[in-house]
Design an enzyme around this catalytic site. Structure first.
Site, PDB file in Angstrom:
ATOM      1  N   ARG A   7      24.583  16.584   2.163  1.00 32.46           N
ATOM      2  CA  ARG A   7      23.582  15.624   2.634  1.00 32.46           C
ATOM      3  C   ARG A   7      22.222  16.028   2.079  1.00 32.46           C
ATOM      4  O   ARG A   7      21.901  17.214   1.953  1.00 32.46           O
ATOM      5  CB  ARG A   7      23.531  15.609   4.164  1.00 32.46           C
ATOM      6  N   HIS A   8      21.416  15.051   1.775  1.00 31.69           N
ATOM      7  CA  HIS A   8      20.059  15.273   1.265  1.00 31.69           C
ATOM      8  C   HIS A   8      19.206  16.070   2.252  1.00 31.69           C
ATOM      9  O   HIS A   8      19.537  16.190   3.436  1.00 31.69           O
ATOM     10  CB  HIS A   8      19.379  13.930   0.973  1.00 31.69           C
ATOM     11  N   ASN A  14      13.836  11.048   8.913  1.00 31.81           N
ATOM     12  CA  ASN A  14      14.786  11.924   9.627  1.00 31.81           C
ATOM     13  C   ASN A  14      14.067  12.600  10.781  1.00 31.81           C
ATOM     14  O   ASN A  14      14.569  12.630  11.910  1.00 31.81           O
ATOM     15  CB  ASN A  14      15.345  13.022   8.728  1.00 31.81           C
ATOM     16  N   GLN A  20      17.397   5.083   8.228  1.00 32.83           N
ATOM     17  CA  GLN A  20      16.899   4.928   6.854  1.00 32.83           C
ATOM     18  C   GLN A  20      17.737   3.963   6.039  1.00 32.83           C
ATOM     19  O   GLN A  20      17.218   3.071   5.387  1.00 32.83           O
ATOM     20  CB  GLN A  20      16.881   6.285   6.131  1.00 32.83           C
ATOM     21  N   ARG A  57      15.846  10.430  -1.982  1.00 29.81           N
ATOM     22  CA  ARG A  57      16.029  11.630  -1.159  1.00 29.81           C
ATOM     23  C   ARG A  57      17.255  12.432  -1.589  1.00 29.81           C
ATOM     24  O   ARG A  57      17.231  13.661  -1.587  1.00 29.81           O
ATOM     25  CB  ARG A  57      16.082  11.268   0.324  1.00 29.81           C
ATOM     26  N   GLU A  82      23.590   5.576   0.894  1.00 35.18           N
ATOM     27  CA  GLU A  82      23.748   5.478   2.342  1.00 35.18           C
ATOM     28  C   GLU A  82      24.156   4.071   2.763  1.00 35.18           C
ATOM     29  O   GLU A  82      23.910   3.093   2.048  1.00 35.18           O
ATOM     30  CB  GLU A  82      22.427   5.871   3.043  1.00 35.18           C
TER      31      GLU A  82
END
Length: 189
Positions: A7-8, A14, A20, A57, A82
């Site tokens: 995951r970024h 966040n 997002q 990201r 995403e």
């Protein structure tokens, strides 16, 4: 062949607990530090290639990790993006009463559509790079949905820069098994 789903790093949204999705929010300072830390932790590992969601990201997290590992910049794969939360993007994950914002909204990308596109991308990566171990920079919901398909239990929250390792196995459901950090097969056995 292994695929490491990462995951970024953290973004301001966040930190503010906002949805997002497809909104292209950059890493914040902490997210850049997390990416650098992840890269340092992965030094000396056998990852040979990197791919990433095109959202900034994930792409930037991948660029930082790639630089730490001496790998080429990540190849961008749109199917690793995403889940789109549609009209809900920018809303807080939790409502003032503490309950979660419902994702039952016609503008939100259906779970099945996310799962289909992500597994198509994972199989394409495995087919194109059968002799590589590939780090794939993606997003929390995408990784959780992927693990949900492979595990006998629901995957937990995926933290920023968390690594989940898949290994190809033609006999396994959806063609992958989940590995622990030390290489033990988690499921199925």
């Amino acid at each position: 062949m292994r695929i490491g789903l990462i995951r970024h790093g953290e973004t301001d949204w966040n930190a503010q607990m906002k949805l997002q999705g497809a909104t292209d929010i950059p890493l914040n300072e902490r997210g850049l530090e997390q990416a650098a830390d992840a890269g340092r932790l992965l030094r000396g590992s056998d990852w040979t290639r990197m791919v990433a969601s095109p959202l900034v990201r994930a792409r930037n997290t991948g660029e930082v990790i790639a630089a730490e590992l001496g790998l080429a910049e990540p190849e961008l794969i749109p199917s690793l993006a995403e889940r789109s939360f549609g009209e809900l993007e920018g809303q807080h994950v939790y409502r003032p009463d503490g309950s979660r914002t419902s994702l039952e909204h016609p503008s939100v990308e259906p779970v099945d559509a996310v799962v289909t596109r992500v597994f198509e991308a994972l199989h394409d990566i495995a087919d194109r790079y059968p002799n590589d171990n590939v780090l794939a920079l993606s997003h929390g919901t995408v990784i959780r949905f992927t693990l949900d398909q492979l595990l006998a239990w629901q995957a937990p929250h995926i933290s920023n820069v968390a690594l989940s390792v898949l290994e190809t196995d033609p006999a396994a459901p959806r063609g992958f098994v989940v590995r622990s950090a030390n290489g033990y097969q988690i499921y199925p056995q």
